[in-house]
Motif scaffolding. Structure first.
Motif, short mmCIF file in Angstrom:
data_model
loop_
_atom_site.label_atom_id
_atom_site.label_comp_id
_atom_site.label_asym_id
_atom_site.label_seq_id
_atom_site.Cartn_x
_atom_site.Cartn_y
_atom_site.Cartn_z
N MET A 159 -11.62 -18.68 55.09
CA MET A 159 -10.30 -19.20 54.84
C MET A 159 -9.36 -18.75 55.96
O MET A 159 -9.33 -17.59 56.31
N GLU A 160 -8.64 -19.71 56.52
CA GLU A 160 -7.70 -19.39 57.59
C GLU A 160 -6.43 -18.79 57.01
O GLU A 160 -6.03 -19.11 55.90
N LYS A 161 -5.78 -17.95 57.79
CA LYS A 161 -4.54 -17.33 57.36
C LYS A 161 -3.39 -17.85 58.20
O LYS A 161 -3.51 -18.03 59.41
N TYR A 162 -2.29 -18.11 57.52
CA TYR A 162 -1.08 -18.61 58.18
C TYR A 162 0.07 -17.68 57.86
O TYR A 162 0.10 -17.04 56.80
N ASP A 163 1.03 -17.63 58.77
CA ASP A 163 2.23 -16.83 58.53
C ASP A 163 3.26 -17.59 57.73
O ASP A 163 4.08 -16.99 57.03
N ALA A 164 3.23 -18.92 57.83
CA ALA A 164 4.23 -19.75 57.13
C ALA A 164 3.67 -21.14 56.89
O ALA A 164 2.81 -21.61 57.63
N ILE A 165 4.16 -21.75 55.85
CA ILE A 165 3.89 -23.16 55.57
C ILE A 165 5.23 -23.87 55.60
O ILE A 165 6.13 -23.54 54.84
N SER A 188 12.43 -27.87 63.61
CA SER A 188 13.18 -26.74 64.15
C SER A 188 12.57 -25.42 63.69
O SER A 188 12.42 -24.49 64.47
N SER A 189 12.24 -25.35 62.41
CA SER A 189 11.62 -24.14 61.87
C SER A 189 10.27 -23.90 62.52
O SER A 189 9.95 -22.77 62.88
N GLY A 190 9.49 -24.96 62.67
CA GLY A 190 8.18 -24.82 63.30
C GLY A 190 8.26 -24.34 64.73
O GLY A 190 7.48 -23.48 65.15
N SER A 218 7.31 -20.16 68.46
CA SER A 218 7.78 -19.47 69.67
C SER A 218 7.76 -17.95 69.49
O SER A 218 7.70 -17.21 70.47
N LYS A 219 7.75 -17.50 68.24
CA LYS A 219 7.66 -16.07 67.93
C LYS A 219 6.21 -15.63 67.70
O LYS A 219 5.96 -14.52 67.29
N GLY A 220 5.26 -16.57 67.93
CA GLY A 220 3.86 -16.24 67.81
C GLY A 220 3.29 -16.37 66.40
O GLY A 220 2.18 -15.92 66.14
N LYS A 221 4.03 -17.00 65.50
CA LYS A 221 3.57 -17.17 64.13
C LYS A 221 2.67 -18.40 64.02
O LYS A 221 2.82 -19.36 64.76
N ARG A 222 1.74 -18.35 63.08
CA ARG A 222 0.86 -19.50 62.82
C ARG A 222 1.40 -20.25 61.62
O ARG A 222 1.68 -19.66 60.59
N ILE A 223 1.55 -21.55 61.78
CA ILE A 223 2.06 -22.38 60.68
C ILE A 223 1.03 -23.43 60.31
O ILE A 223 0.18 -23.80 61.11
N LEU A 224 1.13 -23.92 59.09
CA LEU A 224 0.24 -24.95 58.58
C LEU A 224 0.94 -26.30 58.64
O LEU A 224 2.07 -26.43 58.18
#
Length: 44
Positions: free
Chosen positions: A1-7, A17-19, A24-30
């Protein structure tokens, strides 16, 4: 299972804009769709 910092729900202007800010801060999003932009995207 992949892990994301935000959805991010919704790929309109606020979602994009949020994405951009999060990635840009290095977070992974779905992303649920194959194309981003919501109603701001266009198809040829």
């Amino acid at each position: 299972m992949e892990k994301y910092d935000a959805i991010v729900v919704g790929g309109g202007l606020a979602g994009l804009s949020s994405g951009v800010l999060l990635t840009s801060k290095g977070k992974r999003i779905l992303e649920a769709e194959g194309v981003v932009g919501g109603r701001t995207s266009s198809y040829n």
